[in-house]
Motif scaffolding. Sequence first.
Motif, short mmCIF file in Angstrom:
data_model
loop_
_atom_site.label_atom_id
_atom_site.label_comp_id
_atom_site.label_asym_id
_atom_site.label_seq_id
_atom_site.Cartn_x
_atom_site.Cartn_y
_atom_site.Cartn_z
N PRO A 69 0.81 -1.23 0.00
CA PRO A 69 0.00 0.00 0.00
C PRO A 69 0.84 1.27 0.00
CG PRO A 69 -0.87 -1.59 1.57
CD PRO A 69 0.45 -2.14 1.10
N GLY A 70 0.40 2.22 -0.81
CA GLY A 70 1.04 3.53 -0.83
C GLY A 70 2.26 3.63 -1.72
N THR A 71 2.66 2.52 -2.35
CA THR A 71 3.88 2.54 -3.17
C THR A 71 3.63 3.15 -4.55
OG1 THR A 71 4.81 0.62 -2.05
CG2 THR A 71 5.66 1.12 -4.23
N TYR A 72 2.55 2.72 -5.20
CA TYR A 72 2.30 3.12 -6.58
C TYR A 72 1.10 4.06 -6.66
CZ TYR A 72 5.51 -0.65 -7.74
OH TYR A 72 6.62 -1.45 -7.82
N SER A 73 1.14 4.96 -7.63
CA SER A 73 0.02 5.86 -7.89
C SER A 73 -0.27 5.88 -9.38
CB SER A 73 0.31 7.28 -7.38
OG SER A 73 1.44 7.82 -8.05
N LEU A 74 -1.53 6.18 -9.74
CA LEU A 74 -1.98 6.14 -11.12
C LEU A 74 -2.48 7.50 -11.56
CD1 LEU A 74 -4.16 2.89 -10.93
CD2 LEU A 74 -1.72 3.05 -11.47
N LEU A 75 -2.36 7.76 -12.84
CA LEU A 75 -2.95 8.94 -13.47
C LEU A 75 -3.72 8.43 -14.69
CD1 LEU A 75 -2.90 12.04 -12.98
CD2 LEU A 75 -1.25 12.18 -14.84
N ILE A 76 -5.07 8.53 -14.62
CA ILE A 76 -5.93 8.03 -15.69
C ILE A 76 -6.85 9.15 -16.14
CG2 ILE A 76 -7.63 6.30 -16.32
CD1 ILE A 76 -6.60 4.56 -14.03
N ASN A 77 -6.82 9.43 -17.43
CA ASN A 77 -7.64 10.53 -18.00
C ASN A 77 -7.40 11.84 -17.26
OD1 ASN A 77 -8.77 9.00 -20.00
ND2 ASN A 77 -10.61 8.46 -18.82
N GLY A 78 -6.15 12.07 -16.87
CA GLY A 78 -5.78 13.32 -16.21
C GLY A 78 -6.05 13.37 -14.73
#
Length: 512
Positions: A81-90
């Motif tokens: 948890p907390g390691t990866y982050s996403l950016l989808i459609n801005g």
Amino acid sequence: MRFLLPMLLVFSALLCLLPGCEPKEDLVTTDNSAKLEFSADTVLFDTVFAQVGTVTKRLWVYNRNARAVKVSEIRLADTNPGTYSLLINGDETRIANDLEIRGKDSLLVLVKAMLGPSATENKPFLVDDRLLFSTNGNEQDVKLVAYGQNAYFHGPEEHISRNTTWPKNRPHVIYGVVVVDAGVTLRIQPGTRIYSHAGSVLFVRGTLRINENTNPSAELTPTDTATFVRFQGDRLESFYADIPGQWVGIQFDSCSSRNNLVRFTEIKNASFGLLIFNRLNGPHPRVTVENTILRNISGEARSFGGGSGGQSFEGAGVFGISGDFDLRNCLFTNCGEYAVRGIGGTYNLNYCTIANYTPIFRRESASLWFTNELADRRAAVPNAVRVTVDNSIIWGFSSQTDDELFFKNGNTYRANLSIRNSILRTKEYSATMDVGDKLGFNNNGNQVGIEVDPKFKSSPARSFGNKFDYRLDTLSPASNKGVFNSAIPRDLLNKTRSVTAPDLGAYERVNP
């Protein structure tokens, strides 16, 4: 007839309202055979420093079907948890729902990683996760993998105010300006790795001692990690491995820095490798540089010392304004402006290899460039330049110059210039003697050759790719042409030099 065209237009519009006229790529299929495809099955992050965010990675999600699909959910499994982050459609998110991808179209997902410290302390560690996709009852995933490394962080306005040793057990990361205060010594252990963020500087007002007591008993390899201290940029993706100008460099203060020693070191990706800015021509700082590689150095014009009367300076492997450098067993390569540039000061090169091919630069200057002119409008008159080159190879290639050696106003300090037992790429100084203001260094029978290719094992002139070997080929004219210097009995990789007929340059020839 006059009503025919309006009627056709109305009829066409009515047809488009019918379900059968909706473009096929906009029709959403619910068939569970309609699966997604991905640009990669694993998003891999190279070594990431703990608590430092990575570069953003792209993952393309493809809908190869003729009809649109609705992705009911995209989310992280959150194994860590907390390691990866996403950016989808801005939008930065951890979960996205009901995303429609038209037929034969795609969706871009951006992924970043931020690693916390690991319990393994000084050892590299792996942090993985999965990116989950739910479509028409199908569950698909893409692996996320990052290799982490704990590090010591320095900066952004850090002052080292007491004698300090940087250990090798973890990498060191420099942010901003890190200052070694006057009267303080920073020592760096063999094998230490230093990564520098964009714009960062190691500014030495005191003393820098790298590998001062290191005396290897055996020959080293070019990829040695136990001995060589390595400075480079902090972008660890393979794309950035050879990109210059990622950080500023190592600067020595003209007022208080003394007794500096740089040994068994590699400095790369910087705008300046080693810099002395002594604009007022005060007491000369001295830097002794031994068994050191300076590569991939280039920088835009930059001002130093809180402004320099409007004058700015381009990058160089070694740059001195009224500073003194002793360079022994050093390799300079891919320096986009200068390998060594001196504006006043003393520069002694012995068993050095300048192999400055600069294939990615439009270089217009000689690799070795010296002048006794003023540094800028506010500068004091620099001391006359003193340059000694022994047992060295001054070579390279630039489409813009035929010379890798240049002395501006050289006739005014000719008595302070000595070049012996060396290979030179020069037309300007190819005469056997001085004629008026035109200097000639092919004299007294002590030159191995002017415009004689030293024949490195591999170089941009002889091979393809970007991994070159500037040791000497078995047929090199630089072999067995040097004069033994008992103060430098071994080469850059600690190989014993021939007492009777050593090779020129930083490397003793590799046996066939």
